[in-house]
Design a protein around this motif. Structure first.
Motif, PDB file in Angstrom:
ATOM      1  N   ALA A 493       0.845  -1.226   0.017  1.00 38.34           N
ATOM      2  CA  ALA A 493       0.078  -0.046  -0.111  1.00 38.34           C
ATOM      3  C   ALA A 493       0.846   1.371  -0.115  1.00 38.34           C
ATOM      4  O   ALA A 493       0.576   2.117  -0.484  1.00 38.34           O
ATOM      5  CB  ALA A 493      -1.120   0.124   1.345  1.00 38.34           C
ATOM      6  N   GLU A 494       1.907   1.499   0.760  1.00 43.89           N
ATOM      7  CA  GLU A 494       2.726   2.488   0.779  1.00 43.89           C
ATOM      8  C   GLU A 494       3.317   2.726  -0.456  1.00 43.89           C
ATOM      9  O   GLU A 494       3.415   3.992  -0.887  1.00 43.89           O
ATOM     10  CB  GLU A 494       3.773   2.327   1.905  1.00 43.89           C
ATOM     11  CG  GLU A 494       5.018   3.414   1.903  1.00 43.89           C
ATOM     12  CD  GLU A 494       5.992   3.172   2.841  1.00 43.89           C
ATOM     13  OE1 GLU A 494       7.065   4.160   2.971  1.00 43.89           O
ATOM     14  OE2 GLU A 494       5.904   1.815   3.711  1.00 43.89           O
ATOM     15  N   GLU A 496       2.179   1.434  -3.269  1.00 43.98           N
ATOM     16  CA  GLU A 496       1.037   1.929  -4.400  1.00 43.98           C
ATOM     17  C   GLU A 496       0.679   3.541  -4.200  1.00 43.98           C
ATOM     18  O   GLU A 496       0.401   4.228  -5.397  1.00 43.98           O
ATOM     19  CB  GLU A 496       0.077   0.977  -4.082  1.00 43.98           C
ATOM     20  CG  GLU A 496       0.080  -0.396  -4.547  1.00 43.98           C
ATOM     21  CD  GLU A 496      -0.998  -1.233  -4.261  1.00 43.98           C
ATOM     22  OE1 GLU A 496      -1.943  -0.873  -3.519  1.00 43.98           O
ATOM     23  OE2 GLU A 496      -1.019  -2.444  -4.808  1.00 43.98           O
ATOM     24  N   ARG A 497       0.727   4.082  -2.898  1.00 44.85           N
ATOM     25  CA  ARG A 497       0.315   5.330  -2.822  1.00 44.85           C
ATOM     26  C   ARG A 497       1.205   6.247  -3.387  1.00 44.85           C
ATOM     27  O   ARG A 497       0.801   7.185  -3.696  1.00 44.85           O
ATOM     28  CB  ARG A 497       0.300   5.415  -1.207  1.00 44.85           C
ATOM     29  CG  ARG A 497      -0.495   6.875  -0.938  1.00 44.85           C
ATOM     30  CD  ARG A 497      -0.675   6.880   0.706  1.00 44.85           C
ATOM     31  NE  ARG A 497      -1.973   5.707   1.198  1.00 44.85           N
ATOM     32  CZ  ARG A 497      -1.701   4.879   1.566  1.00 44.85           C
ATOM     33  NH1 ARG A 497      -0.614   4.342   2.072  1.00 44.85           N
ATOM     34  NH2 ARG A 497      -2.686   4.074   2.001  1.00 44.85           N
ATOM     35  N   GLU A 498       2.517   6.063  -3.235  1.00 49.61           N
ATOM     36  CA  GLU A 498       3.396   6.843  -3.819  1.00 49.61           C
ATOM     37  C   GLU A 498       3.303   6.806  -5.523  1.00 49.61           C
ATOM     38  O   GLU A 498       3.498   7.913  -6.060  1.00 49.61           O
ATOM     39  CB  GLU A 498       4.863   6.436  -3.701  1.00 49.61           C
ATOM     40  CG  GLU A 498       5.307   6.298  -2.279  1.00 49.61           C
ATOM     41  CD  GLU A 498       6.578   5.911  -1.738  1.00 49.61           C
ATOM     42  OE1 GLU A 498       7.448   5.896  -2.847  1.00 49.61           O
ATOM     43  OE2 GLU A 498       6.835   5.762  -0.607  1.00 49.61           O
ATOM     44  N   ALA A 501       0.148   8.929  -6.443  1.00 54.94           N
ATOM     45  CA  ALA A 501       0.259  10.188  -5.999  1.00 54.94           C
ATOM     46  C   ALA A 501       1.108  11.000  -7.135  1.00 54.94           C
ATOM     47  O   ALA A 501       0.869  12.256  -7.322  1.00 54.94           O
ATOM     48  CB  ALA A 501       1.007  10.397  -4.761  1.00 54.94           C
ATOM     49  N   THR A 530      -7.987   1.755  -7.464  1.00 54.91           N
ATOM     50  CA  THR A 530      -6.867   2.084  -6.700  1.00 54.91           C
ATOM     51  C   THR A 530      -6.657   3.326  -6.599  1.00 54.91           C
ATOM     52  O   THR A 530      -6.355   4.034  -5.791  1.00 54.91           O
ATOM     53  CB  THR A 530      -5.607   1.197  -7.431  1.00 54.91           C
ATOM     54  OG1 THR A 530      -5.920  -0.272  -7.403  1.00 54.91           O
ATOM     55  CG2 THR A 530      -4.499   1.585  -6.673  1.00 54.91           C
ATOM     56  N   LEU A 534      -6.432   5.588  -3.156  1.00 54.48           N
ATOM     57  CA  LEU A 534      -5.279   6.029  -2.574  1.00 54.48           C
ATOM     58  C   LEU A 534      -4.604   7.627  -2.974  1.00 54.48           C
ATOM     59  O   LEU A 534      -3.860   7.884  -2.656  1.00 54.48           O
ATOM     60  CB  LEU A 534      -4.324   5.251  -3.096  1.00 54.48           C
ATOM     61  CG  LEU A 534      -4.279   3.541  -2.918  1.00 54.48           C
ATOM     62  CD1 LEU A 534      -3.068   2.730  -3.304  1.00 54.48           C
ATOM     63  CD2 LEU A 534      -4.236   3.475  -1.263  1.00 54.48           C
ATOM     64  N   HIS A 535      -5.540   8.044  -4.121  1.00 47.34           N
ATOM     65  CA  HIS A 535      -4.925   9.261  -4.629  1.00 47.34           C
ATOM     66  C   HIS A 535      -5.194  10.485  -3.397  1.00 47.34           C
ATOM     67  O   HIS A 535      -6.180  10.363  -2.816  1.00 47.34           O
ATOM     68  CB  HIS A 535      -5.764   9.911  -5.863  1.00 47.34           C
ATOM     69  CG  HIS A 535      -4.943  10.815  -6.649  1.00 47.34           C
ATOM     70  ND1 HIS A 535      -4.723  12.187  -6.295  1.00 47.34           N
ATOM     71  CD2 HIS A 535      -4.280  10.838  -7.716  1.00 47.34           C
ATOM     72  CE1 HIS A 535      -4.097  13.024  -6.933  1.00 47.34           C
ATOM     73  NE2 HIS A 535      -3.650  11.978  -7.987  1.00 47.34           N
ATOM     74  N   PRO A 536      -4.159  11.412  -3.360  1.00 41.92           N
ATOM     75  CA  PRO A 536      -4.336  12.312  -1.844  1.00 41.92           C
ATOM     76  C   PRO A 536      -5.078  13.452  -2.329  1.00 41.92           C
ATOM     77  O   PRO A 536      -5.669  14.114  -1.175  1.00 41.92           O
ATOM     78  CB  PRO A 536      -2.745  12.735  -1.886  1.00 41.92           C
ATOM     79  CG  PRO A 536      -2.164  12.488  -3.269  1.00 41.92           C
ATOM     80  CD  PRO A 536      -2.750  11.334  -3.735  1.00 41.92           C
TER      81      PRO A 536
END
Length: 555
Positions: A493-494, A496-498, A501, A530, A534-536
């Motif tokens: 997840a970490e 993927e989030r990067e 973003a 996804t 996860l997008h900020p």
């Protein structure tokens, strides 16, 4: 503990038209500290998580056998076994009798005939420590069954060379390596042994028996802990060697100890620094013993660093030493004082065999590079412990570039579950071939599945006259690229989030996702979901979720 990917900026990942270059996120490119869980994690489920052993490259077995036969300790055991022919008298424990102890020491050249008064001599002018060394080598030869006990015609105990000796002396590769593995196992077991606890004053027969049992239990517990520590240290060292760049395989002992003590992602506190010191001191003699059998190269701790301190400052002194030992600012000379260890090619071979014996999957580099391009890409895509760049380099070696590129492009086609990752790996592999493969890459510019990646490849090589893709190809390649990268990250997840973003969403996310959800790609809905998760940017995430719902509804 499962391995985790890491970013590798040296190789841009597959990027399609309309996307920005991203750092390469390749399958099973693990962080060392995430492997084996040998660094003090308190996670209750750590034992239930898979252990991923990175692949290594071994020397050919004939070269390994030659190195094994040249290890002085093993060579002496072989030499002493031949010296025992046809037999030598032994005692009830299988040890040589005094006269032959001296003869064995002389045969091995352990000491000159005259000791020069440097140590207390035994019969024949041989120093006692030389005789003890000869007995130790005889004991190793017996443990390895190079010499076997028997009885002579008069019923006396004797020992002589076994049938195992001849193929070893003849240089049989399998026999030599098997013998070395057995010797390494014996030495590693001995290395983890500690001195027995001192006997206590007589306190009565029953009390003495009870105390003896208690001491024996404590002794066995300490022995087991020492053996486990050494086992974990060797496993972590194996992984460090697998990931090291050529010429950088040496590991400071303080760093090795820290990997065994400090939980992943944490900085060592004062208590951990004390534990690091304890681990370093415990490993120091054990690693010295293993150097003797050729398993590793070891520079011990400078004894001046750990001179006995006053009791009230001992903990502070230990913490200061540990802090210096793991400091990245320490120069080479300073780091060397705290101990340096390097696994040898024989050591890699030996530890891999032990891992295999324990049931671990311990792959070799090149296991997926023995077939065609389809086998290469599919194997890497499906494997959980593989170094893609290494496999690709093995597969490419000696191949004609243009032909290899065409084969890779053909193998990248498809809409199966790992096809996006396969295309990303194909792009990485073709990028290794250079500008010479330009004509082969241009052949697929109009291909819906390969055209976007083909353009990215050509542009990365500085090619001219690369036609602009149409909008449908841009959108399809965008989905495919992110699908491949998400497959590569395998649910981390970490990371993927990067990745999400960095996604280049236009100022009009509703319009962008309004186009994207219509793309006919197996992973369209999953990619959008996804992004939505996860997008900020909440506005972007909301539009992505709406688009994902539409993509799901369409199917």
């Amino acid at each position: 503990m499962p391995g985790r990917r890491r970013k590798n900026p040296d190789h841009p990942s597959a990027t399609g038209p309309g996307t920005q270059p991203a750092e390469s996120l390749l399958p099973a490119d693990f962080e060392l500290a995430d492997l084996y869980g040998a660094h003090g994690s308190d996670d209750e489920d750590a034992d239930d998580q898979p252990v991923l052993v990175p692949p290594v490259r071994l020397l050919p077995e004939d070269e390994l056998a030659a190195q094994a036969a040249a290890v002085p300790l093993l060579a002496r055991a072989i030499r002493l076994a031949r010296w025992a022919a046809p037999t030598r008298p032994v005692d009830e424990l299988g040890d040589l009798l005094p006269a032959d102890q001296v003869a064995a020491a002389r045969h091995l050249g352990l000491a000159p005939a005259e000791d020069g008064g440097t140590s207390r001599p035994k019969a024949g002018g041989i120093p006692e420590d030389s005789v003890l060394e000869a007995l130790r080598i005889w004991s190793l030869a017996s443990d390895l069954e190079l010499v076997v006990p028997a009885h002579d015609a008069e019923g006396n105990r004797v020992a002589g060379p076994s049938q195992e000796l001849a193929p070893v002396e003849a240089g049989d590769v399998e026999a030599v390596l098997e013998l070395w593995l057995s010797a390494a196992e014996v030495i590693s077991e001995l290395a983890a042994e500690i001195e027995p606890l001192d006997a206590e004053p007589d306190a009565g027969e029953q009390a003495d028996e009870d105390r003896a049992e208690e001491l024996l239990s404590q002794y066995e517990e300490v022995q087991a802990e020492a053996a486990e520590l050494l086992d974990e240290a060797l496993q972590v060292l194996y992984e460090a060697t697998a990931f090291a760049q050529p010429g950088q395989e040496t590991v400071p002992l303080g760093v090795l100890a820290a990997l065994l003590v400090v939980p992943d992602g944490e900085e060592p506190d004062e208590e951990m620094l004390g534990d690091i010191t304890d681990v370093m001191v415990a490993l120091d003699p054990m690693l010295s013993d293993l150097e003797e059998i050729g398993l590793l190269e070891y520079q011990p701790i400078d004894p001046e660093l750990f001179e006995e301190a006053e009791e009230e400052i001992e903990g502070e002194a230990a913490a200061a030493e540990a802090r210096a030992a793991v400091s990245p600012e320490a120069d080479d000379a300073e780091a060397a004082r705290f101990g340096l260890v390097k696994l040898t090619p024989l050591g890699q071979y030996g530890i891999r065999q032990w891992l295999l014996d324990k049931g671990y999957d311990a792959p070799l580099i090149g296991e997926y590079a023995t077939g065609d391009a389809a086998a290469l890409l599919q194997g890497i895509a499906e494997a959980v412990n593989v170094l893609p760049e290494q496999e690709i380099q093995v597969w490419l070696a000696g191949r004609e570039p243009v032909g290899a590129a065409r084969e890779l492009l053909e193998a990248a086609r498809g809409n199966d579950p790992v096809a996006p990752l396969r295309r990303m790996l194909a792009q990485l592999a073709i990028g290794e071939l250079g500008e010479a493969v330009g004509p082969a890459v241009r052949e697929v510019l109009d291909d819906r599945e390969l055209g976007g990646a083909a353009r990215a490849l050509l542009l990365s090589q500085g090619a001219a006259n690369v036609p602009e893709p149409d909008r449908p190809m841009v959108l399809w390649t965008t989905v495919d690229t992110y699908a491949g990268q998400l497959l590569d990250l395998a649910g981390d997840a970490e990371l993927e989030r990067e990745l999400i973003a960095r996604m280049p969403v236009a100022d009009d996310p509703a319009g962008f996702f309004g186009e994207l959800w219509r793309v006919e790609h197996p992973y369209t809905a999953q990619v959008l979901e996804t992004i939505g998760e996860l997008h900020p940017d909440k506005r972007v995430a909301k539009e992505a979720r709406k688009a994902a719902f539409k993509a799901r509804s369409r199917n």
